[in-house]
Design an enzyme around this catalytic site. Structure first.
Site, PDB file in Angstrom:
ATOM      1  N   ILE A 141       1.102  -1.024   0.091  1.00 24.70           N
ATOM      2  CA  ILE A 141      -0.100  -0.281   0.169  1.00 24.70           C
ATOM      3  C   ILE A 141       0.814   0.760   0.248  1.00 24.70           C
ATOM      4  CG2 ILE A 141      -1.833   1.482   1.043  1.00 24.70           C
ATOM      5  CD1 ILE A 141      -2.378  -1.513   2.699  1.00 24.70           C
ATOM      6  N   GLU A 142       0.746   2.265  -1.199  1.00 21.25           N
ATOM      7  CA  GLU A 142       1.693   3.294  -0.947  1.00 21.25           C
ATOM      8  C   GLU A 142       1.264   4.596  -0.492  1.00 21.25           C
ATOM      9  OE1 GLU A 142       3.399   2.890  -5.329  1.00 21.25           O
ATOM     10  OE2 GLU A 142       4.132   1.138  -4.690  1.00 21.25           O
ATOM     11  N   CYS A 177       5.346  -2.168   2.644  1.00 16.36           N
ATOM     12  CA  CYS A 177       5.280  -3.637   2.188  1.00 16.36           C
ATOM     13  C   CYS A 177       4.281  -5.272   2.190  1.00 16.36           C
ATOM     14  CB  CYS A 177       6.676  -4.338   1.979  1.00 16.36           C
ATOM     15  SG  CYS A 177       8.031  -3.661   1.219  1.00 16.36           S
ATOM     16  N   GLU A 197       4.403  -7.902   2.899  1.00 15.89           N
ATOM     17  CA  GLU A 197       4.836  -8.943   3.741  1.00 15.89           C
ATOM     18  C   GLU A 197       4.307  -8.450   5.288  1.00 15.89           C
ATOM     19  OE1 GLU A 197       6.496  -7.430   1.628  1.00 15.89           O
ATOM     20  OE2 GLU A 197       8.763  -9.000   0.781  1.00 15.89           O
ATOM     21  N   CYS A 207      12.241  -6.914   0.991  1.00 13.21           N
ATOM     22  CA  CYS A 207      13.403  -5.990   1.158  1.00 13.21           C
ATOM     23  C   CYS A 207      13.371  -6.146   3.052  1.00 13.21           C
ATOM     24  CB  CYS A 207      12.714  -4.897   1.342  1.00 13.21           C
ATOM     25  SG  CYS A 207      11.532  -4.211   2.403  1.00 13.21           S
ATOM     26  N   CYS A 242      11.832  -5.236   5.436  1.00  9.68           N
ATOM     27  CA  CYS A 242      10.525  -6.997   6.416  1.00  9.68           C
ATOM     28  C   CYS A 242      11.293  -8.199   6.910  1.00  9.68           C
ATOM     29  CB  CYS A 242       9.814  -7.128   4.967  1.00  9.68           C
ATOM     30  SG  CYS A 242       8.869  -6.505   4.037  1.00  9.68           S
TER      31      CYS A 242
HETATM   32  N1  THU Z   1       7.788  -3.765  -1.929  1.00  9.73           N
HETATM   33  C1  THU Z   1       6.638  -4.941  -1.157  1.00  9.73           C
HETATM   34  O1  THU Z   1       5.631  -5.343  -0.868  1.00  9.73           O
HETATM   35  N2  THU Z   1       7.407  -6.100  -0.508  1.00  9.73           N
HETATM   36  C2  THU Z   1       9.269  -6.307  -0.640  1.00  9.73           C
HETATM   37  O2  THU Z   1       9.709  -6.930   0.112  1.00  9.73           O
HETATM   38  C3  THU Z   1      10.167  -4.949  -1.688  1.00  9.73           C
HETATM   39  C4  THU Z   1       8.840  -3.894  -2.350  1.00  9.73           C
HETATM   40  C5  THU Z   1       6.853  -2.884  -2.739  1.00  9.73           C
HETATM   41  C6  THU Z   1       6.434  -1.424  -1.672  1.00  9.73           C
HETATM   42  C7  THU Z   1       6.697  -0.627  -2.510  1.00  9.73           C
HETATM   43  O3  THU Z   1       4.898  -0.582  -2.687  1.00  9.73           O
HETATM   44  C8  THU Z   1       6.548  -1.430  -3.868  1.00  9.73           C
HETATM   45  O4  THU Z   1       7.010  -2.490  -3.532  1.00  9.73           O
HETATM   46  C9  THU Z   1       7.905  -0.670  -4.779  1.00  9.73           C
HETATM   47  O5  THU Z   1       9.385  -0.641  -4.033  1.00  9.73           O
END
Ligand code: THU
Length: 139
Positions: free
Chosen positions: A46-47, A56, A58, A94, A97
């Protein structure tokens, strides 16, 4: 976990990915978190227009589960790729996470990556060697 069960969990992550809110990166991620007693909690990224508050997939799955009272986890499946397109590559978690995982899971916690075709299974201790955890605060 065997490959068949790993793919089944990854399919749950793929379905959860549909709920991703990712208008800025156009990168949609889904996660499916399996508890030690067999329940599944899902999440998607969710951005935010100010970027930093973005969360993220996770962590959405973990925090939802922890808020529901869960404390014991077996595995998480993660999928991600260009929003609106089928999966085409593995999406490793990432670093932030991985740190959250180490708060709530042990080193043998399984991290399942799925590219729409094949699965890779890693442990948390493989993906976060020498991590800082709650035991370090006791020394
Ligand atoms: N993102 C995740 O949801 N999980 C990860 O482990 C890597 C990145 C998301 C964050 C952001 O909304 C998009 O991917 C690009 O980085």
């Amino acid at each position: 976990m065997n490959k068949e069960n790993a793919i089944a969990l990854a399919k749950r992550a793929e379905a959860a990915r549909e709920a991703s809110y990712s208008p800025y990166s156009d990168f949609a991620v889904g996660a499916a978190l399996l508890t030690a007693d067999g329940k599944i909690y899902t999440g998607a990224n969710i951005e935010s227009s100010s970027y930093t508050p973005t969360i993220c997939a996770e962590r959405v799955a973990f925090f939802t589960a922890v808020h529901a009272g869960e404390r014991s986890f077996a595995a998480i499946a993660i999928v991600g790729g260009r929003r609106g397109e089928p999966l085409s590559a593995f999406c490793p978690p990432c670093g932030v996470c991985r740190q959250v995982m180490t708060e709530f899971a042990e080193g043998d916690f399984e991290i399942i990556l799925y590219d729409g075709d094949d699965v890779k299974i890693h442990t948390l201790s493989e993906l976060l060697p020498l991590g800082f955890g709650k035991d370090n605060l006791k020394t």
